[in-house]
Structures are given as structure tokens and as C-alpha cells.
Design a protein around this motif. Sequence first.
Motif, short mmCIF file in Angstrom:
data_model
loop_
_atom_site.label_atom_id
_atom_site.label_comp_id
_atom_site.label_asym_id
_atom_site.label_seq_id
_atom_site.Cartn_x
_atom_site.Cartn_y
_atom_site.Cartn_z
N ALA A 1 -5.85 4.83 14.39
CA ALA A 1 -5.03 6.34 14.28
C ALA A 1 -3.64 6.13 14.17
CB ALA A 1 -5.33 6.97 15.57
N SER A 2 -3.25 7.00 13.10
CA SER A 2 -1.53 6.88 13.12
C SER A 2 -1.13 7.91 14.16
CB SER A 2 -1.50 7.26 11.77
OG SER A 2 -2.05 8.65 11.38
N LYS A 3 0.34 7.77 13.86
CA LYS A 3 0.89 8.68 14.98
C LYS A 3 0.77 10.04 14.63
CE LYS A 3 4.79 5.16 15.89
NZ LYS A 3 6.21 4.94 15.68
N ALA A 4 0.67 10.34 13.33
CA ALA A 4 0.50 11.84 12.95
C ALA A 4 -1.05 12.17 13.47
CB ALA A 4 0.56 11.88 11.53
N GLY A 5 -1.93 11.22 13.80
CA GLY A 5 -3.22 11.67 14.22
C GLY A 5 -4.41 11.07 13.17
N PRO A 6 -4.29 11.41 11.87
CA PRO A 6 -5.51 10.99 11.18
C PRO A 6 -5.80 9.16 11.44
CG PRO A 6 -4.25 12.35 9.92
CD PRO A 6 -3.39 11.97 11.18
N THR A 7 -6.92 8.85 11.23
CA THR A 7 -7.22 7.47 11.38
C THR A 7 -7.21 6.85 10.09
OG1 THR A 7 -8.82 7.55 13.06
CG2 THR A 7 -9.27 5.60 11.59
N VAL A 8 -6.34 5.75 9.81
CA VAL A 8 -5.99 5.25 8.47
C VAL A 8 -6.98 3.86 8.39
CG1 VAL A 8 -4.47 4.46 7.06
CG2 VAL A 8 -3.92 6.59 8.51
N PHE B 1 0.37 -9.95 4.18
CA PHE B 1 0.43 -8.78 5.08
C PHE B 1 -0.61 -7.88 4.75
CE2 PHE B 1 5.05 -9.70 5.37
CZ PHE B 1 5.37 -10.05 6.61
N ASP B 2 -1.37 -7.24 5.95
CA ASP B 2 -2.16 -6.05 5.72
C ASP B 2 -1.23 -5.05 5.21
OD1 ASP B 2 -3.94 -4.20 5.82
OD2 ASP B 2 -4.86 -4.66 7.64
N ILE B 3 -1.12 -4.51 4.06
CA ILE B 3 -0.45 -3.21 3.74
C ILE B 3 -0.85 -1.92 4.30
CG2 ILE B 3 0.58 -2.12 1.48
CD1 ILE B 3 1.47 -5.13 1.99
N VAL B 4 -2.23 -1.98 4.08
CA VAL B 4 -2.51 -0.60 4.80
C VAL B 4 -2.24 -0.59 6.37
CG1 VAL B 4 -4.85 0.63 5.25
CG2 VAL B 4 -4.71 -0.38 3.42
N SER B 5 -2.32 -1.57 6.97
CA SER B 5 -1.88 -1.44 8.33
C SER B 5 -0.37 -1.48 8.58
CB SER B 5 -2.11 -2.90 9.09
OG SER B 5 -1.44 -2.83 10.52
N ALA C 1 1.50 0.42 6.31
CA ALA C 1 1.92 1.74 5.98
C ALA C 1 0.93 2.80 6.53
CB ALA C 1 1.34 1.60 4.45
N ARG C 2 0.53 2.34 7.88
CA ARG C 2 -0.52 3.35 8.68
C ARG C 2 0.22 4.73 8.76
NH1 ARG C 2 -1.89 0.15 12.39
NH2 ARG C 2 -3.94 -0.24 11.43
N ASP C 3 1.34 4.77 9.41
CA ASP C 3 2.07 5.97 9.87
C ASP C 3 2.50 6.63 8.71
OD1 ASP C 3 1.77 5.50 12.56
OD2 ASP C 3 3.44 4.37 12.70
N VAL C 4 2.79 6.07 7.46
CA VAL C 4 3.54 6.88 6.37
C VAL C 4 2.06 7.45 5.71
CG1 VAL C 4 4.13 6.60 3.92
CG2 VAL C 4 5.36 5.55 5.92
N LEU C 5 1.02 6.68 5.62
CA LEU C 5 -0.28 7.30 5.15
C LEU C 5 -0.69 8.30 5.99
CD1 LEU C 5 -1.79 3.91 3.59
CD2 LEU C 5 -0.69 5.82 2.40
N GLY C 6 -0.75 8.12 7.40
CA GLY C 6 -1.35 9.16 8.34
C GLY C 6 -0.44 10.39 8.04
N LEU C 7 0.64 10.47 8.10
CA LEU C 7 1.52 11.70 7.89
C LEU C 7 1.07 12.50 6.66
CD1 LEU C 7 3.68 13.65 8.82
CD2 LEU C 7 5.26 12.29 7.89
N THR C 8 1.02 11.50 5.41
CA THR C 8 0.65 12.17 4.14
C THR C 8 -0.74 12.85 4.20
OG1 THR C 8 1.75 10.22 3.22
CG2 THR C 8 0.41 11.65 1.93
N GLU D 1 7.65 9.83 -2.26
CA GLU D 1 8.67 8.73 -2.16
C GLU D 1 8.49 7.72 -1.26
OE1 GLU D 1 12.18 10.94 -1.81
OE2 GLU D 1 12.28 11.91 -3.90
N GLU D 2 8.05 8.06 0.01
CA GLU D 2 8.15 6.93 1.13
C GLU D 2 6.74 6.07 0.68
OE1 GLU D 2 9.30 6.60 4.68
OE2 GLU D 2 10.81 7.14 3.08
N VAL D 3 5.72 6.61 0.27
CA VAL D 3 4.53 5.84 -0.27
C VAL D 3 4.87 4.78 -1.44
CG1 VAL D 3 2.21 5.73 -1.26
CG2 VAL D 3 2.83 7.27 0.56
#
Length: 406
Positions: free
Chosen positions: A30-37, A182-186, A188-195, A274-276
Motif C-alpha cells: 500500500a502507498s501512503k495515499a492508500g492504493p496498493t501499488v 533498483f525496483d522502480i515500481v517500489s 515510485a510507489r507513493d508517487v504512483l499511489g497518489l496518482t 510531472e512527478e512520474v
Amino acid sequence: LMALFDTLKFWRKSSDPLALWAEIARAGRASKAGPTVNLETALKVATFFACLKVLSQGCAQVPFKLFQESESNGLTMIKPAREHRLYDLLSTKPNDWQTSFEFREQLVIHAALGNAYVWKNRTIGGISELVLLDPARMVVEHPDEYAAPVYKYSGKDGRVVIFPAEQIWHVRGPSWSGFAGFDIVSIARDVLGLTIAIENSVAGLHKNGAQPSGVYTVDATLNDEQHKKLTKWLKDQAAEPGTPLVMDRSAKWLAQTMTSIDAQTREMRSAQIEEVCRIMGVMPIMVGYSDKASTYASSEQMFLAHVIHTLNPWYARIEQSADVNLLTKMERARGYYFKFNANGLMRGAAKDRAEYYAKALGSGGGQGWMTPDEVRALEEMNPIGGDAAKIPAPSNQKPAPAPVPA
């Protein structure tokens, strides 16, 4: 829950704990925004997927060939190494089911997410086939910093196959350990989770006809039957977006949630694009996003900067990785090397290139600093030799007078 059952089923088939943890990691966190990434949810983020397309297709659409550099009459000669087995393998058909474009596109998608693993099928005469493996099923072990890594691959049937380093072409993304990217998805988890959270919020708002929920108040007290009828009526009204509410009994509607304008959703979505892009190293204009200040001239320079600052590092990464993983030490000593030819992407800057070469050759009255053969080498062209190997005199310099015969 089903993901847990699948993991337990995998555990029963495999005795390798590292492979088990790799399988668990695929479920995401789970990301800080809630959704699982995880990989699946990340690929559903339009900007993230577009960045992968930009990187992978930028590396797949340009020629990638094997060249050989040799010496002839004191000149360095460069030619396509068509007689070498790897030439056709990388430029045309790496295996029985993929073209070179498809193979390199998939290779860069895997590497941009962290790691790409290619099995080198060696037969008599050298490498005869290149097969991409699923990175999620691979675990890289390195017993100590002086030993070569060992690759453990978990097949779909649960069996674990151990590959020595010489059987795997490993293209790493940015790395800390040097053994794996690096595991890029890991990361970028919080950025992707907020998106994802913002997209879910907007989708939920429009699912309800972009009408906010709120409180419907009346002066009189409602009994159970009246309450049910009023609730049903409100739901029927909401089913037809845009229909005005006609209320009696001094009824009032008090909105309790923010509209998309109140929440500044557009600005937040733009910021996430822009963040992604920032994490993936891709200019926003390359995924179809630009501000109102962009002009044709500025866009052209951005496209050129994209090739120089985004694609060129990937070209160098793959070229050098192919040189050390696909060619033997003896072949490299004989002048073989892999090269992307990105001149096709630089056509918009051909005029600038021509002007630079002209100055380098001494046009305009200045002293040149390059020879014609050096310019030809930058364009992957063979040298001419003779006067072309010399720095020409400035174009406004008069030739020396002929000697007067005695």
C-alpha cells in the motif's frame, strides 16, 4: 486473498525462499495515499505506461547493429559485421517469435523497471538465440562482492532453474549494488499511489454525474415510510445528471463534498504527470503534456534534448552491456562492437549538425579543428584517406604561390 493462496501454492512447489519472497513482492504494498501499488496497477497509470513506451520504442525504432573496426593502410575502417552470427540476431531476428523491434522494446521495458534478463542459447558456433525471461520470476544471488552472480529462475511449473552468469545477458537499470537494478515500481510507489488515488477520486465523482453528495433537510419530521420514499426519490434524481431538484416543505440541499474545481483536480493531475516523468527521466512533452508557453521552436529543442539526455544514456547502457555479455574478449580485441544509429532521430537538427561540421572543417575563415575523415567517422561513414585525413586550411586563406623556377 487469492494472491495469498497463489503464493502458498507456489511455496509448496518451490523450496527456494528467495524465489518465494520474489513472488510475494509481486503482490505490491500500500502507498501512503492508500492504493496498493504493484506492477499491474502501475501499468494502468497512463503517464507511467507512456514513459515506458517512450523509452522502449525510442530504443527499438533505431537500427542496432554489430560493427567491426579494423586498420587498413594506416586508416581506421568501420564496416557492418554482416558475416557474424550476432549481426542478424540483434538487427533482425533474435528468436523464432520476435522481431528485433519487439525484442528491444520488451528488453527496455524490463530494464526501465529495474532489470532485464536474456537467456543466451549457445550452440555450435556461438549464440544462436536470445530469449527474454520474466524479471518477476528471477532472483539474483551474489555470495560475495568478488564472485559472479548466480541467477535463479522460477518456471511456471514451480521448478527453479539455476543459470550461471555466462548464460544470462543482464541489462541493469540504475543500481546500488551493481548486481541488480533498483525496483522502480517500489521506489515510485507513493508517487504512483497518489496518482491512482486522484484518478479514482475523479472517476468516482463523474460516476455520480459530477454531482456532489450532501444533506437534504426538511422542516417537518419524517416517519420511516416518508424517509424511504424520499431516499428513493433522491436516488432517482441522481440517476439523471443535470436534472434540477424540485423541493418543498422548505427543503434545503447542503453539499458536503468538494467538486473537482474545489479540489483543484486539474492542477493535481498535472503535477502528478510531472512527478512520474521526473522519476522515469522522460520530458513531459514526450508523453503528450506541455504548458501554454510551449512553441514550435521550444518543442523542437525539447525533442532534441530528449534524444541527448534521455535516449543516449540508454543507448550507451545497452551497447556496453551487449559488448561485454554477447561478445568474447577475443572478438572485442578484433574490433567488434554494437552501435545504435540514432541519426534518424536527429534529422530535425541536421542543419545545426551541418553548420557545426562546416566550422570544424574551417569554413568562414577560421582555422578548422577536424579532418573530413573525422567528420565521416561521426556519421558512421568510412574514411577517404589522402587529403581527407588532414585538417584543411581556412577557406579564406589564399594558396601559397607556386615556386618560381630557377
